[in-house]
Design a protein around this motif. Structure first.
Motif, short mmCIF file in Angstrom:
data_model
loop_
_atom_site.label_atom_id
_atom_site.label_comp_id
_atom_site.label_asym_id
_atom_site.label_seq_id
_atom_site.Cartn_x
_atom_site.Cartn_y
_atom_site.Cartn_z
N GLU A 416 0.85 -1.19 0.00
CA GLU A 416 0.00 0.00 0.00
C GLU A 416 0.89 1.25 0.00
O GLU A 416 1.84 1.35 0.77
N GLY A 417 0.61 2.17 -0.85
CA GLY A 417 1.43 3.38 -0.96
C GLY A 417 2.40 3.36 -2.12
O GLY A 417 3.04 4.36 -2.42
N LEU A 418 2.53 2.20 -2.81
CA LEU A 418 3.38 2.13 -4.00
C LEU A 418 2.75 2.96 -5.11
O LEU A 418 1.64 2.67 -5.56
N GLU A 419 3.43 3.99 -5.55
CA GLU A 419 2.92 4.85 -6.62
C GLU A 419 3.21 4.20 -7.97
O GLU A 419 4.34 3.81 -8.25
N GLU A 420 2.17 4.09 -8.80
CA GLU A 420 2.31 3.45 -10.10
C GLU A 420 1.87 4.41 -11.20
O GLU A 420 0.86 5.11 -11.07
N ALA A 421 2.64 4.43 -12.28
CA ALA A 421 2.33 5.31 -13.41
C ALA A 421 1.08 4.83 -14.12
O ALA A 421 0.79 3.62 -14.16
N SER A 422 0.35 5.76 -14.73
CA SER A 422 -0.86 5.38 -15.46
C SER A 422 -0.54 4.70 -16.78
O SER A 422 -1.35 3.97 -17.33
N PHE A 423 0.69 4.93 -17.31
CA PHE A 423 1.13 4.22 -18.51
C PHE A 423 2.51 3.64 -18.24
O PHE A 423 3.44 4.36 -17.89
N GLU A 424 2.62 2.33 -18.38
CA GLU A 424 3.90 1.65 -18.16
C GLU A 424 3.99 0.51 -19.16
O GLU A 424 3.17 -0.39 -19.18
N GLU A 473 6.50 20.11 -19.30
CA GLU A 473 5.36 19.84 -20.17
C GLU A 473 5.07 18.35 -20.34
O GLU A 473 3.96 17.95 -20.72
N TRP A 474 6.07 17.50 -20.06
CA TRP A 474 5.89 16.06 -20.23
C TRP A 474 5.30 15.39 -18.99
O TRP A 474 4.98 14.21 -19.00
N GLY A 475 5.16 16.12 -17.89
CA GLY A 475 4.68 15.53 -16.66
C GLY A 475 5.78 14.69 -16.01
O GLY A 475 6.94 14.74 -16.41
N GLU A 476 5.42 13.91 -14.98
CA GLU A 476 6.39 13.10 -14.27
C GLU A 476 6.53 11.74 -14.93
O GLU A 476 5.56 11.12 -15.33
N GLY A 477 7.77 11.26 -15.03
CA GLY A 477 8.01 9.94 -15.59
C GLY A 477 9.39 9.82 -16.18
O GLY A 477 10.27 10.65 -15.91
N TRP A 478 9.59 8.78 -16.99
CA TRP A 478 10.90 8.55 -17.61
C TRP A 478 10.73 7.56 -18.76
O TRP A 478 9.71 6.88 -18.89
N PRO A 488 18.49 -9.29 -31.41
CA PRO A 488 18.75 -8.06 -32.17
C PRO A 488 17.59 -7.08 -32.00
O PRO A 488 16.79 -6.83 -32.92
N VAL A 489 17.48 -6.54 -30.79
CA VAL A 489 16.35 -5.71 -30.41
C VAL A 489 16.84 -4.53 -29.59
O VAL A 489 17.77 -4.67 -28.80
N VAL A 490 16.25 -3.36 -29.80
CA VAL A 490 16.44 -2.22 -28.91
C VAL A 490 15.16 -2.08 -28.09
O VAL A 490 14.07 -1.95 -28.66
N SER A 491 15.29 -2.12 -26.78
CA SER A 491 14.13 -2.04 -25.89
C SER A 491 13.89 -0.59 -25.49
O SER A 491 14.82 0.15 -25.18
N MET A 492 12.62 -0.19 -25.52
CA MET A 492 12.22 1.12 -25.04
C MET A 492 11.25 0.93 -23.89
O MET A 492 10.13 0.46 -24.08
N GLN A 493 11.67 1.24 -22.68
CA GLN A 493 10.82 1.14 -21.49
C GLN A 493 10.25 2.54 -21.22
O GLN A 493 11.00 3.52 -21.17
N VAL A 494 8.95 2.62 -21.04
CA VAL A 494 8.28 3.92 -20.87
C VAL A 494 7.44 3.90 -19.60
O VAL A 494 6.72 2.93 -19.34
N GLU A 495 7.53 4.97 -18.81
CA GLU A 495 6.67 5.15 -17.65
C GLU A 495 6.31 6.62 -17.57
O GLU A 495 7.17 7.48 -17.35
N CYS A 496 5.02 6.93 -17.81
CA CYS A 496 4.62 8.33 -17.84
C CYS A 496 3.11 8.43 -17.65
O CYS A 496 2.42 7.43 -17.43
N GLU A 497 2.57 9.65 -17.73
CA GLU A 497 1.14 9.87 -17.66
C GLU A 497 0.50 9.39 -18.95
O GLU A 497 1.02 9.64 -20.03
#
Length: 529
Positions: A416-424, A473-478, A488-497
């Motif tokens: 309880e209290g773990l903050e989770e992004a709306s898009f991950e 302007e991008w809000g909180e995330g990374w 042979p892959v480039v991974s893009m991990q996204v966490e943002c609003e």
């Protein structure tokens, strides 16, 4: 003429079949083919009995005399053939003792080395990869052999491959048949009983989904310790993996396990194991009685909360995680009493080795854990073991139920209290360049373009790839870009609003396209909503 003969003799001496294509992270992996002629196919990914024999013979040549080995395999249909040819290769060196335990989990093979049951171990497995893949994980008492030793082993195997005459690698393998999994199961039962007493899991209803992989043994442990496991699914090992190989990160397996929990009444915990039992994820009752996944960042948070809850000495405990953990997770772990999170690199051996290094410096790094479901406790000799981690969680649930007088409660309550992004999301960019241009070269061009764009702040604490912090302007995330460990892959991990996600991915897509033009496939990125 003499010089020509000498040159031909020299070439014959140094000739070696190149098996470097079988390198995959810290393991050996390829696509199984039963035909020896496929060794030289243009695909360059084949793993045949002849190659398996060569690897076994190479290992035998590099071991001390009179060494003992334990061999096992996951349920893949190619397992018996590869295990047989590998064990036959071992017999090329006199004095070695070989035992075979048939279907097993990867952690059990490591445990056998750790406890002295065998000096070395090997399991034939390709973990969560498709059913046509297979490979080898080799252990000694310290854990998986190093990447450097693996590379040297493949070089020796390449030379042996060219020495083989006839079809000796197709003969019947040798080695005493044993049931080491009973020893491993007994060790987990002992752990539960020492923590909670006999039948210490009584009152809990647990659903195990082993996905037709090797992890079905966990169901026996839970049952012997008193848990109701009548609702468990996919326990019969079946190497065809008709529903896909077991993977606790896969949405398919998560959805399947949630449906099974909903179908069965009053399930306290769902457990998902990968093919060879070294990764785990959970399903737990959430709000309004609906079942929710406890994997990825939630998985790390659960394990950290268990450590914090049982930290009686009050010392600071460090949890080493991988590079794609969330901002909310770091805030949660660091907010637990006497806990600190260290973000390192992807790769289960990377986080384990970093935790060991910190321990050597006097830091109490008690857990090395990846969001993928790999986890290794210092108290369990940093053995990467999904079944052990599952038992830790089940025991903690039983213990907290006792303390609450037998009342209910969900594992979800612990975080309880773990903050989770709306898009991950993790998006994978398939690299399309020819073999002579390594993926890392393509990635370096992408990284330079993204870092130099100036719209995002570079996370200087990041230890691999490039991680960009969103603000303003991008809000909180990374978001983060890194080359894959295996493909042979480039991974893009996204966490943002969520309302920023489509625009962000679109902007990054345009940057990458400008940097590498037609070298990657953006299909998965185009589908982001």
């Amino acid at each position: 003429m003499v010089l020509l003969l000498l040159l031909l003799l020299l070439l014959a001496v140094v000739r070696s079949y190149d098996l470097s294509y079988l390198k995959s992270g810290s393991d050996i992996r390829g696509t199984f083919s039963s035909a020896s002629s496929a060794d030289n196919s243009s695909s360059g990914q084949n793993l045949t009995p002849r190659i398996s024999y060569s690897i076994g013979a190479a290992l035998a040549r590099t071991l001390p005399p009179s060494s003992s080995l334990l061999l096992g395999r996951d349920p893949r249909l190619s397992g018996p053939s590869l295990l047989n040819s590998f064990s036959l290769g071992l017999t090329t060196t006199q004095g070695l003792t070989t035992k075979t335990t048939n279907i097993a989990t990867t952690p059990s093979i490591f445990q056998a080395c750790l406890t002295g049951y065998a000096d070395y171990g090997c399991i034939v497995t390709a973990s969560h990869l498709p059913s046509d893949k297979n490979g080898f994980k080799i252990f000694d008492k310290h854990g998986p052999v190093s990447v450097e030793r693996r590379d040297e082993l493949l070089k020796v195997a390449g030379r042996i491959y060219d020495e083989i005459e006839g079809e000796e690698y197709e003969n019947e393998g040798r080695g005493e048949g044993v049931d080491y999994m009973e020893v491993y199961v007994a060790s987990l039962v002992d752990y539960v009983e020492s923590s909670l007493g006999p039948k210490g899991l009584s009152g809990l209803k647990v659903l195990l989904n082993s996905g037709s992989g090797s992890g079905f043994y966990l169901n026996e442990v839970l049952g012997r310790c008193g848990a109701d496991v009548s609702c468990s699914i996919n326990l019969k090992p079946d190497g065809r993996f008709q529903n896909g190989p077991p993977n606790p990160e896969a949405k398919r397996m998560v959805t399947e396990t949630i449906k099974a929990c909903e179908k069965s009444s009053e399930v306290d915990l769902g457990i998902m194991l990968d093919t060879d039992g070294d990764r785990v994820g959970f399903i737990t009752p959430g709000e309004n009685g609906r079942f929710v996944p406890l994997n990825r960042n939630r998985f790390v948070a659960v394990m950290a909360s268990i450590l914090a809850n049982n930290n009686e000495g009050g010392k600071e405990i460090v949890v080493v995680t991988d590079s794609v953990t969330s901002l909310g997770l770091e805030k949660f772990v660091n907010g637990l009493k006497n806990m600190r999170m260290v973000r390192f690199k992807k790769g289960y051996m990377n986080v384990i080795n970093e935790a060991k290094r910190l321990c050597g410096e006097g830091v109490d790094a008690e857990l090395a854990i990846e969001t993928s479901g790999h986890s290794a406790f210092r108290g369990n000799s940093f053995m990467d073991d999904g079944t052990y981690s599952a038992i830790v969680v089940v025991c903690e649930l039983a213990r907290r139920r006792r303390e609450a007088g037998g009342k209910g409660g969900s594992v979800m309550d612990w975080i309880e209290g773990l903050e989770e992004a709306s898009f991950e999301e993790e998006l994978r960019l398939q690299v399309l360049q020819p073999k002579e241009t390594p993926t890392i070269n393509i990635y370096e061009r992408i990284e330079e373009a993204v870092k130099n764009d100036g719209r995002w702040k570079v996370d200087e604490l990041n230890r691999e790839g490039v991680r960009l912090v969103l603000e303003g302007e991008w809000g909180e995330g990374w978001f983060m870009l890194r080359p894959s460990l295996h493909d042979p892959v480039v991974s893009m991990q996204v966490e943002c609003e969520v309302e920023k996600s489509k625009r962000l991915v679109g902007e990054v897509r345009n940057l990458i396209f400008a940097a590498v033009q037609d070298a990657v496939d953006f299909g998965e990125l185009d589908g982001v909503e």
